[in-house]
Scaffold this motif. Structure first.
Motif, PDB file in Angstrom:
ATOM      1  N   ARG A  73      65.325 124.837 127.583  1.00  0.00           N
ATOM      2  CA  ARG A  73      66.059 123.833 128.360  1.00  0.00           C
ATOM      3  C   ARG A  73      65.169 123.156 129.394  1.00  0.00           C
ATOM      4  O   ARG A  73      65.148 121.924 129.516  1.00  0.00           O
ATOM      5  CB  ARG A  73      67.245 124.501 129.054  1.00  0.00           C
ATOM      6  N   ASP A  74      64.423 123.966 130.158  1.00  0.00           N
ATOM      7  CA  ASP A  74      63.599 123.402 131.226  1.00  0.00           C
ATOM      8  C   ASP A  74      62.518 122.477 130.674  1.00  0.00           C
ATOM      9  O   ASP A  74      62.178 121.470 131.301  1.00  0.00           O
ATOM     10  CB  ASP A  74      62.958 124.523 132.053  1.00  0.00           C
ATOM     11  N   TYR A  75      61.978 122.813 129.501  1.00  0.00           N
ATOM     12  CA  TYR A  75      60.944 121.944 128.944  1.00  0.00           C
ATOM     13  C   TYR A  75      61.518 120.579 128.580  1.00  0.00           C
ATOM     14  O   TYR A  75      60.933 119.538 128.910  1.00  0.00           O
ATOM     15  CB  TYR A  75      60.286 122.569 127.708  1.00  0.00           C
ATOM     16  N   ILE A  76      62.664 120.575 127.913  1.00  0.00           N
ATOM     17  CA  ILE A  76      63.259 119.297 127.489  1.00  0.00           C
ATOM     18  C   ILE A  76      63.659 118.454 128.694  1.00  0.00           C
ATOM     19  O   ILE A  76      63.382 117.257 128.748  1.00  0.00           O
ATOM     20  CB  ILE A  76      64.474 119.533 126.572  1.00  0.00           C
ATOM     21  N   ILE A  77      64.275 119.066 129.684  1.00  0.00           N
ATOM     22  CA  ILE A  77      64.825 118.284 130.792  1.00  0.00           C
ATOM     23  C   ILE A  77      63.774 117.912 131.839  1.00  0.00           C
ATOM     24  O   ILE A  77      63.790 116.810 132.385  1.00  0.00           O
ATOM     25  CB  ILE A  77      66.013 119.021 131.460  1.00  0.00           C
ATOM     26  N   PHE A  78      62.819 118.811 132.105  1.00  0.00           N
ATOM     27  CA  PHE A  78      61.854 118.544 133.173  1.00  0.00           C
ATOM     28  C   PHE A  78      60.538 117.961 132.664  1.00  0.00           C
ATOM     29  O   PHE A  78      59.937 117.111 133.322  1.00  0.00           O
ATOM     30  CB  PHE A  78      61.578 119.814 133.979  1.00  0.00           C
ATOM     31  N   GLU A  79      60.075 118.403 131.510  1.00  0.00           N
ATOM     32  CA  GLU A  79      58.809 117.894 130.971  1.00  0.00           C
ATOM     33  C   GLU A  79      58.992 116.592 130.196  1.00  0.00           C
ATOM     34  O   GLU A  79      58.035 115.850 129.966  1.00  0.00           O
ATOM     35  CB  GLU A  79      58.153 118.945 130.073  1.00  0.00           C
ATOM     36  N   LYS A  80      60.225 116.325 129.756  1.00  0.00           N
ATOM     37  CA  LYS A  80      60.565 115.054 129.101  1.00  0.00           C
ATOM     38  C   LYS A  80      59.655 114.721 127.912  1.00  0.00           C
ATOM     39  O   LYS A  80      58.903 113.732 127.943  1.00  0.00           O
ATOM     40  CB  LYS A  80      60.524 113.900 130.102  1.00  0.00           C
ATOM     41  N   PRO A  81      59.691 115.522 126.848  1.00  0.00           N
ATOM     42  CA  PRO A  81      58.897 115.179 125.665  1.00  0.00           C
ATOM     43  C   PRO A  81      59.286 113.805 125.144  1.00  0.00           C
ATOM     44  O   PRO A  81      60.442 113.377 125.298  1.00  0.00           O
ATOM     45  CB  PRO A  81      59.263 116.283 124.658  1.00  0.00           C
ATOM     46  N   ASP A  82      58.336 113.103 124.555  1.00  0.00           N
ATOM     47  CA  ASP A  82      58.622 111.759 124.043  1.00  0.00           C
ATOM     48  C   ASP A  82      59.685 111.804 122.948  1.00  0.00           C
ATOM     49  O   ASP A  82      60.505 110.894 122.837  1.00  0.00           O
ATOM     50  CB  ASP A  82      57.338 111.125 123.503  1.00  0.00           C
ATOM     51  N   ILE A  83      59.650 112.852 122.140  1.00  0.00           N
ATOM     52  CA  ILE A  83      60.627 113.035 121.069  1.00  0.00           C
ATOM     53  C   ILE A  83      60.984 114.517 120.983  1.00  0.00           C
ATOM     54  O   ILE A  83      60.114 115.373 121.085  1.00  0.00           O
ATOM     55  CB  ILE A  83      60.079 112.564 119.706  1.00  0.00           C
ATOM     56  N   THR A  84      62.269 114.798 120.797  1.00  0.00           N
ATOM     57  CA  THR A  84      62.696 116.168 120.512  1.00  0.00           C
ATOM     58  C   THR A  84      63.215 116.219 119.082  1.00  0.00           C
ATOM     59  O   THR A  84      64.150 115.495 118.731  1.00  0.00           O
ATOM     60  CB  THR A  84      63.790 116.637 121.488  1.00  0.00           C
ATOM     61  N   LEU A  85      62.572 117.033 118.257  1.00  0.00           N
ATOM     62  CA  LEU A  85      63.043 117.251 116.894  1.00  0.00           C
ATOM     63  C   LEU A  85      63.986 118.444 116.914  1.00  0.00           C
ATOM     64  O   LEU A  85      63.582 119.554 117.251  1.00  0.00           O
ATOM     65  CB  LEU A  85      61.882 117.545 115.943  1.00  0.00           C
ATOM     66  N   VAL A  86      65.241 118.205 116.570  1.00  0.00           N
ATOM     67  CA  VAL A  86      66.214 119.294 116.507  1.00  0.00           C
ATOM     68  C   VAL A  86      66.301 119.746 115.050  1.00  0.00           C
ATOM     69  O   VAL A  86      66.726 118.983 114.182  1.00  0.00           O
ATOM     70  CB  VAL A  86      67.596 118.845 117.010  1.00  0.00           C
ATOM     71  N   VAL A  87      65.854 120.964 114.792  1.00  0.00           N
ATOM     72  CA  VAL A  87      65.802 121.484 113.427  1.00  0.00           C
ATOM     73  C   VAL A  87      67.059 122.311 113.163  1.00  0.00           C
ATOM     74  O   VAL A  87      67.338 123.274 113.887  1.00  0.00           O
ATOM     75  CB  VAL A  87      64.544 122.345 113.206  1.00  0.00           C
ATOM     76  N   VAL A  88      67.817 121.926 112.134  1.00  0.00           N
ATOM     77  CA  VAL A  88      69.049 122.630 111.786  1.00  0.00           C
ATOM     78  C   VAL A  88      69.002 123.070 110.326  1.00  0.00           C
ATOM     79  O   VAL A  88      68.262 122.515 109.516  1.00  0.00           O
ATOM     80  CB  VAL A  88      70.298 121.758 112.046  1.00  0.00           C
ATOM     81  N   ASP A  89      69.804 124.075 110.001  1.00  0.00           N
ATOM     82  CA  ASP A  89      69.880 124.631 108.658  1.00  0.00           C
ATOM     83  C   ASP A  89      70.928 123.866 107.861  1.00  0.00           C
ATOM     84  O   ASP A  89      72.108 123.856 108.228  1.00  0.00           O
ATOM     85  CB  ASP A  89      70.247 126.114 108.757  1.00  0.00           C
ATOM     86  N   ALA A  90      70.514 123.235 106.778  1.00  0.00           N
ATOM     87  CA  ALA A  90      71.432 122.425 105.966  1.00  0.00           C
ATOM     88  C   ALA A  90      72.567 123.250 105.370  1.00  0.00           C
ATOM     89  O   ALA A  90      73.631 122.707 105.054  1.00  0.00           O
ATOM     90  CB  ALA A  90      70.655 121.731 104.838  1.00  0.00           C
ATOM     91  N   THR A  91      72.360 124.561 105.223  1.00  0.00           N
ATOM     92  CA  THR A  91      73.393 125.410 104.628  1.00  0.00           C
ATOM     93  C   THR A  91      74.392 125.914 105.675  1.00  0.00           C
ATOM     94  O   THR A  91      75.407 126.503 105.331  1.00  0.00           O
ATOM     95  CB  THR A  91      72.776 126.630 103.903  1.00  0.00           C
ATOM     96  N   SER A  92      74.083 125.701 106.966  1.00  0.00           N
ATOM     97  CA  SER A  92      74.988 126.118 108.054  1.00  0.00           C
ATOM     98  C   SER A  92      75.064 125.011 109.100  1.00  0.00           C
ATOM     99  O   SER A  92      74.923 125.251 110.304  1.00  0.00           O
ATOM    100  CB  SER A  92      74.490 127.414 108.700  1.00  0.00           C
TER     101      SER A  92
END
Length: 243
Positions: A73-92
């Motif tokens: 959480r802290d990395y995404i909100i405070f470090e502000k990456p240019d892009i966040t890839l959210v990886v999800v399982d297609a079967t779930s």
């Protein structure tokens, strides 16, 4: 110029497999500062850009229930990456989308990577990526990191988003009337303190949740010498990025 990409997602979604595929041997590991949580970082070169890729700890949520969740959480909100890839399982997919919705409350610069699409097809599962993309307001790419399916399309989408050629309207959860009223009351006060440095709506939600660890992280962030400049930058969360 090197851009940053964060990989977020539940455990066992193939996130680390995708990280290894994107970065190859150009990666190293260590610990996050002050944590026993493993940090994996690597380099990705496309035809157009160079990226630093951060493999965030696999988590089921982005609240402060564990060290892994706090780091992600802290990395995404405070470090502000240019892009966040959210990886999800297609079967779930339904179960996995919970973390995707949490990411979209924090940033609109995200791409949903629906991984293990080969396994889903074997089980007769069909995913309408266009409908899902329209609903979430971000690009959706069907991939199999293990079988290297959809990776070229993913790399093209990453470059296009980096260059501002993709518009996003990230979906934001609407809560009940009481919660939404409290959010609206808090937002102006939060903006007076943090300006555009962080999404005020997200901060308001965390305050309403009574997230003490987030408040501690927020205090440290505000005390950082670089905070003043970030406070006055254009807001990122919830806006469009067009060509």
């Amino acid at each position: 110029m090197t851009h940053t990409i964060a990989l977020a997602g539940n455990p066992n979604t193939g996130k680390s497999t995708l990280f290894n595929l994107l970065t190859g041997l150009k990666q190293h590991t260590g610990n996050w500062p002050g944590k026993t949580v493993l940090r994996a970082e690597g380099e990705l070169k496309t035809e157009k850009h160079v990226y630093t890729v951060i493999d965030l700890p696999g988590t089921y949520s982005l609240y402060s229930n564990s060290a892994d969740e706090e780091v992600a959480r802290d990395y995404i909100i405070f470090e502000k990456p240019d892009i966040t890839l959210v990886v999800v399982d297609a079967t779930s997919l339904e179960r996995n989308l919970n973390i995707a919705l949490q990411v979209l409350e924090m940033t609109d610069q995200a791409i949903l990577c629906v991984n293990l699409i080969d396994e889903a097809r074997k089980k007769g599962i069909h995913i309408d990526k266009d409908a899902l993309s329209k609903q979430l307001g971000i690009p959706v790419i069907l991939i199999s990191a293990r079988e290297k399916i959809g990776i070229i399309q993913l790399l093209k989408t990453i470059d296009q988003m980096t260059e501002g050629k993709i518009e996003t309207q990230a979906f934001k959860i609407k809560y009940n009337q009481t919660v939404e009223k409290k959010i609206k009351q808090l937002e102006p006060q939060i903006k007076q303190i943090i300006g555009n440095a962080l999404p005020a709506r997200w901060v308001a939600l965390r305050i309403l949740d009574g997230d003490i660890k987030l408040l501690d992280s927020l205090k440290s962030y505000i005390q950082n010498p670089d905070f003043g400049a970030e406070k006055h930058q254009p807001a990122q969360g919830g806006c469009c990025h067009g060509a």
